[in-house]
Design a protein around this motif. Sequence first.
Motif, PDB file in Angstrom:
ATOM      1  N   VAL A  10       0.876  -1.170   0.000  1.00 50.19           N
ATOM      2  CA  VAL A  10       0.000   0.000   0.000  1.00 50.19           C
ATOM      3  C   VAL A  10       0.912   1.218   0.000  1.00 50.19           C
ATOM      4  O   VAL A  10       1.848   1.316   0.802  1.00 50.19           O
ATOM      5  CB  VAL A  10      -0.930   0.020   1.226  1.00 50.19           C
ATOM      6  N   LYS A  16      -3.084   0.188  -3.818  1.00 53.61           N
ATOM      7  CA  LYS A  16      -2.337  -1.063  -3.788  1.00 53.61           C
ATOM      8  C   LYS A  16      -1.419  -1.112  -5.009  1.00 53.61           C
ATOM      9  O   LYS A  16      -1.846  -0.796  -6.117  1.00 53.61           O
ATOM     10  CB  LYS A  16      -3.286  -2.253  -3.779  1.00 53.61           C
ATOM     11  N   TYR A  57       0.728  -5.496   2.123  1.00 53.02           N
ATOM     12  CA  TYR A  57      -0.689  -5.850   2.048  1.00 53.02           C
ATOM     13  C   TYR A  57      -0.855  -7.363   1.928  1.00 53.02           C
ATOM     14  O   TYR A  57      -1.608  -7.965   2.685  1.00 53.02           O
ATOM     15  CB  TYR A  57      -1.358  -5.137   0.877  1.00 53.02           C
TER      16      TYR A  57
END
Length: 72
Positions: A10, A16, A57
């Motif tokens: 992130v 993302k 992430y």
Amino acid sequence: MEYSVQMTFVNEIGDKVSLTLGNIRPDVTQAEVRALMDAIIAENIFFSPGGDYKTKYSAQFVQKQVTKWDMV
């Protein structure tokens, strides 16, 4: 068999950003990938239009088997 690791981070604006590394050895561990992701964030070595990579992430290990047939 081909192996790769797909890592998702992130960035500063919350987007993302994915990064895939190919030719990974088949016995790579989750701890090694976690350490790699930490190093990528700490060293700030990749550019993202949304700013620096800030957090991890997800990550996944991908196995791909390709069989080529001779058609000649």
